[in-house]
Design a protein around this motif. Structure first.
Motif, mmCIF file in Angstrom:
data_model
loop_
_atom_site.group_PDB
_atom_site.id
_atom_site.type_symbol
_atom_site.label_atom_id
_atom_site.label_comp_id
_atom_site.label_asym_id
_atom_site.label_seq_id
_atom_site.Cartn_x
_atom_site.Cartn_y
_atom_site.Cartn_z
ATOM 1 N N ALA A 69 -2.935 105.602 -6.987
ATOM 2 C CA ALA A 69 -3.580 104.367 -7.457
ATOM 3 C C ALA A 69 -5.022 104.651 -7.886
ATOM 4 C CB ALA A 69 -3.543 103.296 -6.376
ATOM 5 N N LEU A 70 -5.745 105.442 -7.097
ATOM 6 C CA LEU A 70 -7.118 105.821 -7.462
ATOM 7 C C LEU A 70 -7.131 106.597 -8.778
ATOM 8 C CD1 LEU A 70 -8.605 107.016 -4.050
ATOM 9 C CD2 LEU A 70 -9.192 104.958 -5.296
ATOM 10 N N TYR A 71 -6.245 107.551 -8.898
ATOM 11 C CA TYR A 71 -6.173 108.366 -10.113
ATOM 12 C C TYR A 71 -5.929 107.489 -11.341
ATOM 13 C CZ TYR A 71 -4.233 111.288 -13.736
ATOM 14 O OH TYR A 71 -3.994 111.882 -14.948
ATOM 15 N N ILE A 72 -4.982 106.572 -11.234
ATOM 16 C CA ILE A 72 -4.654 105.715 -12.373
ATOM 17 C C ILE A 72 -5.845 104.821 -12.716
ATOM 18 C CG2 ILE A 72 -3.182 103.820 -13.161
ATOM 19 C CD1 ILE A 72 -0.926 105.134 -11.437
ATOM 20 N N ALA A 123 -12.178 100.635 -9.757
ATOM 21 C CA ALA A 123 -11.896 100.125 -8.415
ATOM 22 C C ALA A 123 -11.018 98.879 -8.492
ATOM 23 C CB ALA A 123 -13.199 99.826 -7.675
ATOM 24 N N ALA A 124 -11.295 97.994 -9.449
ATOM 25 C CA ALA A 124 -10.493 96.781 -9.592
ATOM 26 C C ALA A 124 -9.052 97.117 -9.989
ATOM 27 C CB ALA A 124 -11.135 95.847 -10.617
ATOM 28 N N ILE A 125 -8.902 98.065 -10.908
ATOM 29 C CA ILE A 125 -7.553 98.481 -11.334
ATOM 30 C C ILE A 125 -6.803 99.111 -10.160
ATOM 31 C CG2 ILE A 125 -6.279 100.113 -12.804
ATOM 32 C CD1 ILE A 125 -8.604 99.639 -14.889
ATOM 33 N N ALA A 126 -7.466 100.028 -9.454
ATOM 34 C CA ALA A 126 -6.822 100.687 -8.311
ATOM 35 C C ALA A 126 -6.480 99.668 -7.225
ATOM 36 C CB ALA A 126 -7.727 101.787 -7.756
ATOM 37 N N ALA A 127 -7.390 98.725 -6.960
ATOM 38 C CA ALA A 127 -7.118 97.689 -5.954
ATOM 39 C C ALA A 127 -5.935 96.822 -6.388
ATOM 40 C CB ALA A 127 -8.360 96.832 -5.722
ATOM 41 N N GLY A 128 -5.873 96.513 -7.680
ATOM 42 C CA GLY A 128 -4.743 95.746 -8.192
ATOM 43 C C GLY A 128 -3.427 96.489 -8.024
ATOM 44 N N ALA A 145 -0.520 102.559 5.166
ATOM 45 C CA ALA A 145 -1.340 103.710 4.750
ATOM 46 C C ALA A 145 -2.165 103.398 3.509
ATOM 47 C CB ALA A 145 -0.458 104.922 4.497
ATOM 48 N N LEU A 146 -1.839 102.333 2.790
ATOM 49 C CA LEU A 146 -2.588 101.993 1.580
ATOM 50 C C LEU A 146 -3.857 101.193 1.890
ATOM 51 C CD1 LEU A 146 0.355 100.989 -0.798
ATOM 52 C CD2 LEU A 146 -0.802 103.206 -0.589
ATOM 53 N N LEU A 147 -3.918 100.523 3.022
ATOM 54 C CA LEU A 147 -5.048 99.648 3.335
ATOM 55 C C LEU A 147 -6.407 100.360 3.383
ATOM 56 C CD1 LEU A 147 -3.357 97.276 5.940
ATOM 57 C CD2 LEU A 147 -3.786 96.872 3.497
ATOM 58 N N PRO A 148 -6.512 101.564 3.948
ATOM 59 C CA PRO A 148 -7.825 102.232 3.973
ATOM 60 C C PRO A 148 -8.397 102.513 2.575
ATOM 61 C CG PRO A 148 -6.343 103.291 5.523
ATOM 62 C CD PRO A 148 -5.527 102.318 4.726
ATOM 63 N N PHE A 149 -7.555 102.528 1.566
ATOM 64 C CA PHE A 149 -8.041 102.825 0.223
ATOM 65 C C PHE A 149 -8.920 101.717 -0.330
ATOM 66 C CE2 PHE A 149 -4.954 106.123 0.558
ATOM 67 C CZ PHE A 149 -5.530 107.157 -0.153
ATOM 68 N N PHE A 150 -8.773 100.493 0.154
ATOM 69 C CA PHE A 150 -9.663 99.417 -0.289
ATOM 70 C C PHE A 150 -11.098 99.723 0.152
ATOM 71 C CE2 PHE A 150 -5.524 97.264 -0.259
ATOM 72 C CZ PHE A 150 -5.521 96.719 -1.544
ATOM 73 N N ARG A 151 -11.240 100.252 1.357
ATOM 74 C CA ARG A 151 -12.561 100.643 1.856
ATOM 75 C C ARG A 151 -13.120 101.810 1.046
ATOM 76 N NH1 ARG A 151 -11.372 102.131 7.031
ATOM 77 N NH2 ARG A 151 -10.372 100.123 7.148
ATOM 78 N N ILE A 152 -12.265 102.768 0.724
ATOM 79 C CA ILE A 152 -12.693 103.919 -0.084
ATOM 80 C C ILE A 152 -13.203 103.456 -1.436
ATOM 81 C CG2 ILE A 152 -11.846 105.973 -1.306
ATOM 82 C CD1 ILE A 152 -9.949 106.396 1.138
ATOM 83 N N LEU A 153 -12.517 102.497 -2.043
ATOM 84 C CA LEU A 153 -12.954 101.963 -3.338
ATOM 85 C C LEU A 153 -14.344 101.337 -3.224
ATOM 86 C CD1 LEU A 153 -9.624 100.313 -4.506
ATOM 87 C CD2 LEU A 153 -10.666 102.385 -5.423
ATOM 88 N N ALA A 154 -14.576 100.599 -2.153
ATOM 89 C CA ALA A 154 -15.892 99.980 -1.955
ATOM 90 C C ALA A 154 -16.975 101.031 -1.769
ATOM 91 C CB ALA A 154 -15.850 99.037 -0.749
ATOM 92 N N VAL A 155 -16.672 102.087 -1.028
ATOM 93 C CA VAL A 155 -17.655 103.159 -0.802
ATOM 94 C C VAL A 155 -17.974 103.880 -2.116
ATOM 95 C CG1 VAL A 155 -18.001 105.413 0.310
ATOM 96 C CG2 VAL A 155 -17.132 103.474 1.634
#
Length: 183
Positions: A69-72, A123-128, A145-155
């Protein structure tokens, strides 16, 4: 499997870009070059489909799905700029184009703030995508396992914001051998 898919898609992304630029500048085939460059976003779609099929097929989400998701998100938000970056260097090297400008001062600061907007879009695209995968699967035990990635996006967004702010306060100076571009 998803980690391998990410690696293959990243390699395919750059192969499409290099092949497109080679067709444009080395083989003087701009239409073929454009067609190859259009493949870059198609590759992102392929990765998204692979991730969705894996999860819908009963797979449990892992950090690899979050990384996809981050990559995309990054690829979509920064893709045009990455292609422009490579295009400028290809044009300079193979088509007697101008040397890419090295930014400093206000121009560099403006570029940094543009990056903040692009990072926000990524970040918005990855969060979506993450949210969509969580809703699509509909089983929190398989998508935790996907939930921590929202925090990573914010950081990541926060770091990019601080980076731009620092260059607003302390603008990048021109090096001694580099002329200052008009701001």
């Amino acid at each position: 499997m998803i980690l391998l898919a990410i690696a293959v898609c990243e390699i395919a992304f750059w192969v499409a870009i290099v092949a497109g630029l080679a067709a444009r500048y080395l083989f003087r085939a701009p239409r073929t070059g454009a067609a190859l460059l259009v493949l870059a976003p198609v590759i992102d779609g392929v990765l998204l489909v692979l991730v969705a099929v894996d999860l819908l097929g009963g797979g449990t989400a892992s950090w690899q799905h979050g990384l996809a998701a981050l990559y995309i998100g990054i690829s979509i938000a920064y893709g045009k700029r990455m292609v422009a970056w490579a295009d400028a260097r290809f044009a300079h090297r193979f088509a007697n184009g101008p040397a890419p400008a090295r930014l400093n001062g206000r121009a560099y600061t403006a570029k940094c703030w543009g990056d903040v907007l692009r990072t926000g879009a990524a970040a918005a695209i990855a969060a979506g995508i993450l949210g969509g995968l969580i809703l699509l699967v509909g089983d929190s035990s398989r998508t935790d396992a996907l939930l921590p990635f929202f925090r990573i996006l914010a950081v990541v967004f926060g770091i990019d914001f601080v980076w731009a702010l620092s260059y607003t306060i302390w603008p990048k100076k021109a090096s001694a051998e580099q002329p200052t571009p008009a701001s």
